[in-house]
Design an enzyme around this catalytic site. Sequence first.
Site, mmCIF file in Angstrom:
data_model
loop_
_atom_site.group_PDB
_atom_site.id
_atom_site.type_symbol
_atom_site.label_atom_id
_atom_site.label_comp_id
_atom_site.label_asym_id
_atom_site.label_seq_id
_atom_site.Cartn_x
_atom_site.Cartn_y
_atom_site.Cartn_z
ATOM 1 N N CYS A 2 0.849 -1.180 0.000
ATOM 2 C CA CYS A 2 0.000 0.000 0.000
ATOM 3 C C CYS A 2 0.892 1.240 0.000
ATOM 4 O O CYS A 2 2.102 1.130 0.181
ATOM 5 C CB CYS A 2 -0.861 0.057 1.260
ATOM 6 N N GLY A 28 -0.972 1.026 -4.901
ATOM 7 C CA GLY A 28 -2.273 0.449 -4.581
ATOM 8 C C GLY A 28 -3.387 1.103 -5.356
ATOM 9 O O GLY A 28 -3.467 2.337 -5.389
ATOM 10 N N ASN A 102 0.974 0.373 5.846
ATOM 11 C CA ASN A 102 1.587 -0.358 4.732
ATOM 12 C C ASN A 102 2.391 -1.491 5.351
ATOM 13 O O ASN A 102 3.314 -1.235 6.126
ATOM 14 C CB ASN A 102 2.495 0.581 3.929
ATOM 15 N N GLY A 103 2.043 -2.710 4.979
ATOM 16 C CA GLY A 103 2.777 -3.852 5.521
ATOM 17 C C GLY A 103 1.851 -5.018 5.791
ATOM 18 O O GLY A 103 0.701 -5.022 5.356
ATOM 19 N N TYR A 242 10.832 -4.148 -8.214
ATOM 20 C CA TYR A 242 9.568 -3.939 -8.914
ATOM 21 C C TYR A 242 8.696 -2.839 -8.351
ATOM 22 O O TYR A 242 8.123 -2.058 -9.098
ATOM 23 C CB TYR A 242 8.766 -5.251 -8.906
ATOM 24 N N CYS A 437 11.814 -13.683 -0.517
ATOM 25 C CA CYS A 437 11.074 -14.171 -1.692
ATOM 26 C C CYS A 437 11.987 -14.928 -2.650
ATOM 27 O O CYS A 437 11.532 -15.736 -3.457
ATOM 28 C CB CYS A 437 10.350 -13.024 -2.397
HETATM 29 P P1 AMP Z 1 3.359 -13.431 -13.664
HETATM 30 O O1 AMP Z 1 4.657 -14.148 -13.806
HETATM 31 O O2 AMP Z 1 2.411 -13.690 -14.768
HETATM 32 O O3 AMP Z 1 2.691 -13.734 -12.330
HETATM 33 O O4 AMP Z 1 3.610 -11.880 -13.708
HETATM 34 C C1 AMP Z 1 4.833 -11.326 -13.327
HETATM 35 C C2 AMP Z 1 4.856 -9.843 -13.605
HETATM 36 O O5 AMP Z 1 3.974 -9.164 -12.718
HETATM 37 C C3 AMP Z 1 6.252 -9.287 -13.351
HETATM 38 O O6 AMP Z 1 6.901 -9.098 -14.556
HETATM 39 C C4 AMP Z 1 6.033 -7.972 -12.649
HETATM 40 O O7 AMP Z 1 6.121 -6.896 -13.553
HETATM 41 C C5 AMP Z 1 4.643 -8.068 -12.089
HETATM 42 N N1 AMP Z 1 4.677 -8.357 -10.651
HETATM 43 C C6 AMP Z 1 5.648 -8.904 -9.912
HETATM 44 N N2 AMP Z 1 5.284 -9.018 -8.615
HETATM 45 C C7 AMP Z 1 4.052 -8.515 -8.536
HETATM 46 C C8 AMP Z 1 3.130 -8.343 -7.470
HETATM 47 N N3 AMP Z 1 3.397 -8.719 -6.222
HETATM 48 N N4 AMP Z 1 1.933 -7.781 -7.773
HETATM 49 C C9 AMP Z 1 1.620 -7.412 -9.025
HETATM 50 N N5 AMP Z 1 2.456 -7.548 -10.064
HETATM 51 C C10 AMP Z 1 3.652 -8.096 -9.837
#
Ligand code: AMP
Length: 456
Positions: A2, A28, A102-103, A242, A437
């Site tokens: 968030c 968010g 946030n968390g 990211y 992760c």
């Molecule tokens: P997918 O492998 O189809 O689940 O999608 C991965 C892509 O989603 C990555 O290239 C990121 O740009 C984006 N992404 C990575 N982590 C997240 C997350 N926690 N929430 C939303 N998008 C994410």
Amino acid sequence: MCGIFGIYGHPEASNITYLGLHALQHRGQESAGIVSGDGQSLYARREMGLVQDVFGARELEELAGNSAIGHVRYSTAGVSQTKNAQPLTMQYAGGKVAVAHNGNLVNAQSLRARLEAEGAIFAGDSDTEVIVHLMARSRVRKLEDQIIEALGQVVGAYSLIFETPGKVIGVRDPYGFRPLVLGRLRDAYVLASETTALDLVEAEYVREIEPGEMVVIDSGGLRSSKPFQAVRPARCVFEYVYFAKPDSVLFGSSVYETRKALGRQLAKEQPARADLVIAVPDSGVPAAIGFSQVSGIPYDVGLIRSHYVGRTFIEPQQSIRHFGVKLKLSAVREVLRGKRVVVVDDSIVRGTTSRKIVKMIKAAGASEVHLRISSPATRWPCYYGIDTPVRQDLIAATHSTDEIATYVTADSLGYLSVEGLAQAVGDPGWKSYCNACFTGNYLTPLEAPQAASAQG
Ligand code: AMP
């Protein structure tokens, strides 16, 4: 995940908070809320939707006072619920308090079960309410002490901004999982998840709120304390990979420069013979530029991102579901036709997006696609505020890199190493970041449900 924002001591506090939330919208998109305070009372508005949909001039006018806090909530899969929209507000023996969080708390479930057994009634299912209930039960009198007592019982990730009619309080958990920064706007103090929000409201960046620090801001100015036992810091490295906006300064370093460094390191570790480097926009852009710099392969724009499809896009029925990625990204045939292409993206989670992107690039005429990922394989769920799925849904938890390459139909696939990531973020010994992760090395105790799903 968030975004949070707060300001004390500004005649247009809610307008500034509105702008700050706009800058944090990437953190968010599910709901947005602002609570303002005028010394006497608190005024709240929170709704499902984007900041621009929830607030107009009229709504903001009703949020009177010289202090305000705001929140944008991350859109997770499934049903979005207004009852979980923040900031939460409550009236209890200590008076009126609002909080933006946030968390994610690791022990929220067991605390909640205990509180419910003792008669507490919860309105929603967010972790944040657990903190509020713990505060309400405290026998100490001062709000700051109630917060300290409540947070002393929780484990996990929290960057929090509290507000009473005459005070704003910022707290960051002792691990410092999620960011929180302090700024100054003339006489006002500003708190925000990221510096990009300070820039937008033209506040000056002062410093990070340190892990384990609490700042109390009121008519007497700002007071800082470190009320929690110090632990080894565990800043979230995925914020660099990211989540954060590239123009932000995060944990003291530029996100953009760090992402470029990830791409440079990736090019050293996972070279490819190719004619051009492209990014998956927007998240892959800085790393792709870094990859191009080191490899000497020219960078070009092979994918265009639509600005009109947000993450709020609700997947339609099955028959047209596969259009999802196509709605967001389109391939530039003239750039890709007949070319051996390095495609740089920030991460692979489930693998479904990468597969669609690789197919799209091949359909546009690329002769080879070499997928390069500017982070290590995501193998473990996050319990500290990033919505990564359960372990079985993480493709790298159950498949080798070769198997993933075959699944996404790429000619080759290469990830950044864990050591390379540490180097690029300037922490070669992994002394101050959380990398759970990628490694499964969780730095807090886990409760039974998390421990089971981490194994699962
Ligand atoms: P997918 O492998 O189809 O689940 O999608 C991965 C892509 O989603 C990555 O290239 C990121 O740009 C984006 N992404 C990575 N982590 C997240 C997350 N926690 N929430 C939303 N998008 C994410």
